[in-house]
Write a protein that holds these residues in place. Structure first.
Motif, mmCIF file in Angstrom:
data_model
loop_
_atom_site.group_PDB
_atom_site.id
_atom_site.type_symbol
_atom_site.label_atom_id
_atom_site.label_comp_id
_atom_site.label_asym_id
_atom_site.label_seq_id
_atom_site.Cartn_x
_atom_site.Cartn_y
_atom_site.Cartn_z
ATOM 1 N N THR A 181 -12.121 8.592 0.982
ATOM 2 C CA THR A 181 -11.559 9.805 0.381
ATOM 3 C C THR A 181 -11.623 9.761 -1.138
ATOM 4 O O THR A 181 -11.261 10.738 -1.789
ATOM 5 N N PHE A 182 -12.075 8.658 -1.717
ATOM 6 C CA PHE A 182 -12.110 8.558 -3.175
ATOM 7 C C PHE A 182 -13.270 7.670 -3.601
ATOM 8 O O PHE A 182 -13.817 6.888 -2.816
ATOM 9 N N SER A 183 -13.639 7.771 -4.862
ATOM 10 C CA SER A 183 -14.613 6.864 -5.458
ATOM 11 C C SER A 183 -14.535 6.994 -6.971
ATOM 12 O O SER A 183 -14.028 7.992 -7.499
ATOM 13 N N ASN A 199 -2.847 11.225 -1.409
ATOM 14 C CA ASN A 199 -1.928 10.191 -0.920
ATOM 15 C C ASN A 199 -2.683 8.942 -0.463
ATOM 16 O O ASN A 199 -2.254 7.812 -0.718
ATOM 17 N N ASP A 200 -3.808 9.144 0.227
ATOM 18 C CA ASP A 200 -4.596 7.995 0.675
ATOM 19 C C ASP A 200 -5.113 7.187 -0.520
ATOM 20 O O ASP A 200 -5.149 5.944 -0.492
ATOM 21 N N THR A 201 -5.539 7.889 -1.562
ATOM 22 C CA THR A 201 -6.045 7.203 -2.757
ATOM 23 C C THR A 201 -4.935 6.415 -3.437
ATOM 24 O O THR A 201 -5.134 5.256 -3.842
ATOM 25 N N LEU A 202 -3.763 7.021 -3.575
ATOM 26 C CA LEU A 202 -2.632 6.319 -4.178
ATOM 27 C C LEU A 202 -2.232 5.096 -3.359
ATOM 28 O O LEU A 202 -1.966 4.019 -3.906
ATOM 29 N N ARG A 203 -2.195 5.269 -2.039
ATOM 30 C CA ARG A 203 -1.803 4.142 -1.180
ATOM 31 C C ARG A 203 -2.808 2.990 -1.255
ATOM 32 O O ARG A 203 -2.441 1.825 -1.141
ATOM 33 N N HIS A 204 -4.076 3.334 -1.452
ATOM 34 C CA HIS A 204 -5.093 2.287 -1.559
ATOM 35 C C HIS A 204 -4.815 1.400 -2.773
ATOM 36 O O HIS A 204 -4.892 0.161 -2.678
ATOM 37 N N PHE A 205 -4.536 2.018 -3.906
ATOM 38 C CA PHE A 205 -4.342 1.257 -5.135
ATOM 39 C C PHE A 205 -2.906 0.750 -5.305
ATOM 40 O O PHE A 205 -2.681 -0.270 -5.941
ATOM 41 N N ASP A 206 -1.948 1.474 -4.752
ATOM 42 C CA ASP A 206 -0.538 1.143 -4.956
ATOM 43 C C ASP A 206 0.228 1.350 -3.648
ATOM 44 O O ASP A 206 0.996 2.306 -3.509
ATOM 45 N N PRO A 207 0.032 0.466 -2.677
ATOM 46 C CA PRO A 207 0.640 0.666 -1.351
ATOM 47 C C PRO A 207 2.171 0.731 -1.368
ATOM 48 O O PRO A 207 2.771 1.358 -0.497
ATOM 49 N N ASN A 208 2.784 0.103 -2.372
ATOM 50 C CA ASN A 208 4.252 0.111 -2.443
ATOM 51 C C ASN A 208 4.793 1.204 -3.362
ATOM 52 O O ASN A 208 6.015 1.344 -3.486
ATOM 53 N N GLY A 209 3.898 1.939 -4.004
ATOM 54 C CA GLY A 209 4.321 3.047 -4.857
ATOM 55 C C GLY A 209 5.148 2.642 -6.053
ATOM 56 O O GLY A 209 6.069 3.359 -6.466
ATOM 57 N N ILE A 210 4.833 1.500 -6.682
ATOM 58 C CA ILE A 210 5.649 0.992 -7.794
ATOM 59 C C ILE A 210 4.970 1.159 -9.152
ATOM 60 O O ILE A 210 5.591 0.949 -10.189
ATOM 61 N N HIS A 211 3.696 1.520 -9.172
ATOM 62 C CA HIS A 211 2.984 1.647 -10.445
ATOM 63 C C HIS A 211 3.377 2.931 -11.170
ATOM 64 O O HIS A 211 3.773 3.921 -10.548
#
Length: 623
Positions: A242-244, A398-410
């Motif tokens: 979903t991202f690149s 959301n999928d892109t965010l979860r890929h890079f930041d699975p815990n949502g802390i960034h």
């Protein structure tokens, strides 16, 4: 009388060697005499000639016998600590490189001259008796920095092409490359390349690129060669995700000449090639002296767009032809940075990331914005119904965010700024809204049943995306437009085709939902479900657009409007940008509303870009 005349002539002859004449020159000639050099004028500069004059050579003699000129200056015993000597030697070696470049059988000598020029420039900048920070207004220092940047850029480009050589390839695997008298090692730890590859497939000098369609070049003056690193795209892999990232990235390259003293630097033939990501680094330190790192942010962006084929692909998508896209894709304009917040751009109908070409480029040119934000762009199939695209874009982001930041802390997962143009603005409004039950009747009517399948219930039921902190709407038809329902709109709507996968997914969802209710399933199959396309949805009389007027924007999320007015003389309430009426784009509770005299593609207007910069600076001040 004759005797006196002869006496005057005799006196004049004796004194002629001491006479000075005066003539004026204009400012342009004065500046040219100071600034002209081997790069701008193809001749040695006045500053270099001050050193060359010590060996009693004029410019013509030195340029015609550049080797002997260099040897003579090295042998006369000038103080090597003298900045003037080091600067002149850098320019002389660069002049020799320019002459050798024209000779096919002098490749090694040509590359050697480039390295010598870079080395003397490096010594001048960081090892001369006068520190670099005490020469900030010295025009000669700017010239010598250009010699270094040019020599490094040319040398790296030339030798990158030689990496296919088997001998060089073998030595490179051990971390060291032997090129002539020089030993080259590399340090690429601070360089981020697309797809996390070690080496790019292609290097392009950013200074040699010229683009049509880009107003400005976003760059940072400083130390280092400005290059574009290009990686061959794995299109099949991109389609599965979903991202690149863009397949091109800015890269600043330095050559460090080993040594802790001036003498060691001028004698050493050990060179370290350092690659740096200019998004992540603003400065570089050499010999305890910190200077700005050169950067060109436009080059990579322009190369990516020029090779993207977005213009044709977006039209193929609209008309449902082969070669279009069927689902949203998120493009990262730079390597993911956990500490920079996201600007998410959502384009409009029949468009693509090309819609943001000048806006994205100008935002990257703003130092403060570049330091605090990273740009993501959504590319989505604009033939799809708005409700479907809205849900699909939510999932993609959301999928892109979860890929890079699975815990949502960034920081990147917080307070995202969304910028939506036209139909992208309508979708952006849904992303910060509560459905408020407004879309349930619409979906029930569209399906012809109150039994909504769970798999498509999210089309009508949603909450604000929690990661979004601000939205900027640009020429967004929140209440639709009569143009979509007019003759032209209906004509275009007839040739718009939805992706087969979309229709198949909807059909399967209904089949699954009513598998235990054969009577209802048969009725639905006989009646059919009319799936509107995006143009149908933008009609001011469309059931979806009417229902969506009652969704509720979150009170916690500030939003702004940029609205175009095609005719400056028309009363605002009666105005339009040629596509979207003011009353459709206007939102009464917007924190700000900027009216710009422009057509519908106002996102490219310089005033719109200035307004977005203002909003972003305000946003930074509040965080």
């Amino acid at each position: 009388m004759l005797k006196n005349l002869l006496l005057c002539v005799w006196v004049s002859v004796l004194c002629s060697c001491a006479m000075v004449s005066l003539k004026t020159q204009d400012t342009r000639d004065y500046i040219m005499s100071k600034r002209a050099d081997v790069l701008s004028d193809k001749h040695l500069s006045a500053s270099a000639m001050e050193v060359v004059g010590v060996v009693a050579k004029n410019r013509r003699e030195c340029e015609h016998q550049i080797n002997s000129c260099i040897d003579a200056i090295e042998q006369i015993g000038l103080q090597q600590q003298s900045p003037a000597y080091l600067a002149a030697m850098s320019e002389l070696w660069l002049y020799q490189a320019q002459q050798l470049q024209k000779q096919a059988n002098q490749v090694d000598a040509y590359h050697n001259a480039l390295l010598e020029s870079a080395r003397y420039a490096y010594a001048y900048l960081f090892f001369a008796s006068t520190p670099v920070n005490q020469r900030v207004l010295d025009s000669r220092q700017m010239q010598v920095a250009d010699y270094y940047n040019y020599a490094v850029q040319t040398y790296v480009n030339e030798n990158f092409k030689r990496y296919s050589n088997a001998e060089i390839e073998a030595s490179r695997r051990h971390g060291v490359v032997k090129l002539g008298a020089w030993t080259l090692s590399s340090d690429l730890g601070q360089l981020h390349l697309p797809q996390n590859v070690t080496l790019p497939d292609q290097l392009i000098a950013a200074t040699q690129l010229r683009f049509q369609g880009l107003r400005n070049v976003s760059q940072r003056d400083g130390f280092g060669a400005e290059l574009v690193a290009v990686v061959n795209q794995n299109q099949e892999a991109d389609r599965q995700r979903t991202f690149s990232e863009m397949n091109a990235a800015p890269a600043t390259v330095l050559l460090h000449f080993k040594g802790k003293t001036l003498d060691e630097v001028l004698r050493s033939h050990d060179v370290v090639l350092q690659g740096i990501d200019p998004f992540s680094h603003d400065t570089v330190t050499v010999n305890q002296q910190t200077v700005p790192l050169a950067a060109n942010f436009t080059g990579a962006y322009g190369v990516w767009l020029a090779d993207s084929g977005f213009a044709q692909q977006s039209l193929k998508t609209l008309f449902g032809r082969e070669g279009g896209i069927e689902r949203p894709h998120v493009f990262l304009m730079q390597p993911y940075d956990p500490n920079r917040r996201i600007i998410l751009m959502v384009h409009g109908l029949a468009s693509s990331p090309e819609a943001w070409v000048n806006m994205a480029n100008d935002l990257m040119g703003d130092v403060r914005i570049r330091q605090h934000y990273q740009i993501w762009q959504v590319y989505y199939p604009t033939n799809m119904p708005i409700a479907l695209n809205h849900v699909a874009i939510r999932h993609a982001v959301n999928d892109t965010l979860r890929h890079f930041d699975p815990n949502g802390i960034h920081n990147a997962s917080k307070d995202m700024v969304v910028v939506g143009h036209s139909m992208g603005g309508v979708i952006s409004r849904m992303m910060i809204s509560d459905d408020n039950g407004a879309l349930q009747p619409w979906l029930t009517e569209a399906l012809g049943t109150k039994q909504i399948p769970a798999s498509i219930a999210e089309l009508a039921h949603f909450q604000p995306v929690p990661q979004i902190g601000r939205v900027i709407f640009i020429a967004a038809p929140h209440n639709g437009t009569h143009v979509a329902g007019g003759k032209v709109g209906k004509l275009v709507s007839k040739v718009v085709r939805l992706p087969f996968r979309t229709l198949k997914t909807l059909d399967q969802a209904l089949t699954d939902a009513f598998s235990n209710n054969k009577r209802e399933l048969t009725r639905l199959q006989q009646r059919g479900v009319l799936v509107p396309n995006s143009i149908d949805n933008l009609d001011e009389k469309d059931p979806f657009i009417i229902a969506s007027q009652n969704i509720k924007i979150s009170e916690r999320i500030p939003y702004h409007s940029i609205i175009a007015k095609f005719n400056a003389k028309t009363e605002l309430s009666q105005s339009s940008d040629g596509v979207v009426p003011y009353l459709s784009a206007h939102l009464p509770r917007a924190q700000s509303e900027k009216i710009i005299v422009s057509g519908h593609s106002v996102q490219e207007n310089p005033q719109a870009i200035l307004e977005i910069r203002r909003i972003l600076h305000q946003d930074m001040d509040q965080h």
